[in-house]
Design a protein around this motif. Structure first.
Motif, short mmCIF file in Angstrom:
data_model
loop_
_atom_site.label_atom_id
_atom_site.label_comp_id
_atom_site.label_asym_id
_atom_site.label_seq_id
_atom_site.Cartn_x
_atom_site.Cartn_y
_atom_site.Cartn_z
N MET B 1 0.94 -1.26 -0.06
CA MET B 1 -0.13 0.03 -0.15
C MET B 1 0.84 1.09 0.03
SD MET B 1 -3.40 0.77 1.83
CE MET B 1 -3.14 0.77 3.65
N GLU B 2 0.51 2.05 -0.76
CA GLU B 2 1.31 3.37 -1.04
C GLU B 2 0.44 4.73 -0.70
OE1 GLU B 2 3.77 4.27 -4.28
OE2 GLU B 2 4.64 2.24 -4.37
N SER B 3 0.77 5.61 0.00
CA SER B 3 0.16 6.74 0.56
C SER B 3 0.67 8.00 0.50
CB SER B 3 -0.14 6.78 2.15
OG SER B 3 -0.74 5.44 2.63
N ILE B 4 -0.25 9.05 0.38
CA ILE B 4 0.32 10.50 0.44
C ILE B 4 -0.71 11.12 1.52
CG2 ILE B 4 -1.36 10.92 -1.60
CD1 ILE B 4 0.75 12.92 -2.49
N THR B 5 -0.11 12.01 2.15
CA THR B 5 -0.74 12.71 3.22
C THR B 5 -0.74 14.25 2.97
OG1 THR B 5 -0.83 11.19 5.04
CG2 THR B 5 -1.29 13.19 5.58
N LEU B 6 -1.65 15.01 2.78
CA LEU B 6 -1.53 16.52 2.32
C LEU B 6 -2.38 17.34 3.24
CD1 LEU B 6 -1.80 16.00 -1.52
CD2 LEU B 6 0.39 16.92 -0.18
N THR B 7 -2.00 18.52 3.22
CA THR B 7 -3.14 19.46 3.73
C THR B 7 -4.47 19.70 2.78
OG1 THR B 7 -1.44 20.81 4.91
CG2 THR B 7 -3.71 22.06 4.66
N ALA B 8 -5.58 19.57 3.65
CA ALA B 8 -6.90 19.55 2.65
C ALA B 8 -7.26 20.95 2.07
CB ALA B 8 -7.91 18.83 3.57
N LEU B 61 -5.52 15.27 4.81
CA LEU B 61 -6.49 13.95 4.47
C LEU B 61 -5.20 13.18 3.61
CD1 LEU B 61 -6.51 14.12 0.88
CD2 LEU B 61 -7.50 15.98 1.19
N THR B 62 -5.59 11.84 3.76
CA THR B 62 -4.52 10.86 3.49
C THR B 62 -5.25 9.96 2.55
OG1 THR B 62 -3.54 10.92 5.61
CG2 THR B 62 -3.19 8.89 4.20
#
Lengths: 116, 249
Positions: B1-8, B61-62
């Motif tokens: 699984m790959e993820s990215i977390t950013l400010t929404a 948000l991720t």
């Protein structure tokens, strides 16, 4: 997103290029509303180079068409937002959301401008 | 699984679009399915940006994805206010312009573009939206087969890029269940080990698996010394590695 606006005699032509999403949709809305403010309610949107549209963009289109149609010279003549050149991917979004039957769609800008 | 977390916030849209498009292509979705996933994810993220947080105080948000069992699975998680999809009216797409509601199209599009859509909420985990796209049935020829690749050289800093290239070409052709026949490999360096780890990770991301077969004693020793016998599936022979795949299914 990039917008090219050309004022013709009776109609305003807006070419919408690139991506219309939540980030760029307000710009399109702003341009259309500035035309309304000038009393220009006959608008053709040339979508030949539109690559992408999501629901905030669709919302701008539907709100704009409602407003344009409220402006009437006679019962038969008035304002409208009409579409020219619908690329296949965008047509798919229009079909999924029922927009295909909600808008008058023309094969090219000449036809769309001439329809007014 | 790959993820990215950013400010929404709205700046996240373009980044997420690029991230998910690359992921969908890697998972083997065709151009149309990739576009559909891109639009569905964009709608989901737009929803979080516009409704989960106060605009002047956006949270995170991720976005995560994985390929599993011929399915491309995307999740969007946020820790904003609870989202209840049942409160969003389904738009009547047949109603005429005058009666047409302007909202509700985002969720509607997500359900039309994806094959499965689930919403969950928990006080700890926040909102979790899971979207699944099935991969087309005509899988590449190699996807359902065990692909055996023989490596006929030392694997060291010099040759590792060649080995990686050889295997990655097969992976891009659809190979997912891969056996590396190492019977002719007389030497494995730390660079070689790193190359094998990357191949293993790539296959896992794509829902596949790597098995190593027929290691010479001095090569096997590299795995025991480094403790990587725990990480890799190692088999005495190619036929046993093959059999391990079929047992699993």
């Amino acid at each position: 997103m990039e917008l090219n606006h050309r004022r013709l005699n009776r109609v305003d032509l807006i070419e919408v290029i690139g991506r219309v999403d939540a980030a760029s949709a307000p710009q399109l809305k702003q341009l259309i509303e500035s035309l309304f403010a000038d009393g220009r309610y006959r608008i053709v949107l040339d979508l030949s180079r539109l690559e992408y549209i999501s629901s905030p963009g669709l919302r701008v289109l539907i709100e704009a068409r409602k407003k344009a149609r409220d402006w009437k010279i006679t019962d038969l003549e008035g304002g409208d937002i009409r579409i020219a050149n619908l690329p296949p991917r965008i047509k798919e979004v229009f079909d999924l959301t029922g927009f295909s039957s909600l808008f008058e769609i023309y094969g090219d800008t000449v036809e769309a401008v001439g329809s007014f | 699984m790959e993820s990215i977390t950013l400010t929404a916030d709205l700046d996240a849209l373009a980044k997420i679009s690029a991230f998910i498009t690359a992921a969908a292509e890697r998972c083997g979705l065709d151009e149309r399915a990739t576009w559909q996933v891109q639009l569905a994810v964009d709608e989901a993220v737009t929803n979080v940006i516009q409704h989960a947080y106060d605009p002047d105080q956006p949270g995170d948000l991720t976005l995560s994805w994985q390929c599993h069992d011929h399915r491309f699975i995307v999740t969007v998680r946020d820790h904003g206010r609870q989202f209840d999809p049942s409160t969003v009216p389904v738009p009547d797409i047949t109603s005429p312009l005058e009666e047409r509601q302007v909202g509700g199209l985002g969720i509607y599009l997500i359900t039309r573009l994806m094959d499965e859509v689930h919403f969950e909420f928990s006080p700890q985990g926040g909102n979790l939206l899971t979207m699944v796209k099935y991969l087309p049935h005509d899988q590449p020829a190699e996807a359902n087969e065990v692909v055996v690749i023989a490596i006929n050289d030392r694997i060291d800093a010099l040759t590792a890029p060649r080995v990686s290239k050889l295997v990655n070409e097969r992976i891009s052709n659809g190979a997912r269940q891969v056996v590396l026949d190492l019977s002719n490999v007389s030497f494995l360096s730390s660079s070689g080990l790193r190359a094998l780890l990357l191949i293993r990770k790539e296959l896992m991301t794509l829902g596949g698996e790597l098995r190593l077969a027929a290691l010479q004693p001095q090569v096997y020793e590299v795995f025991t010394i480094t403790g990587f016998t725990q990480v890799f599936n190692i088999h005495p022979s190619v036929s046993e590695a093959r059999a391990a795949f079929s047992q699993r299914r």
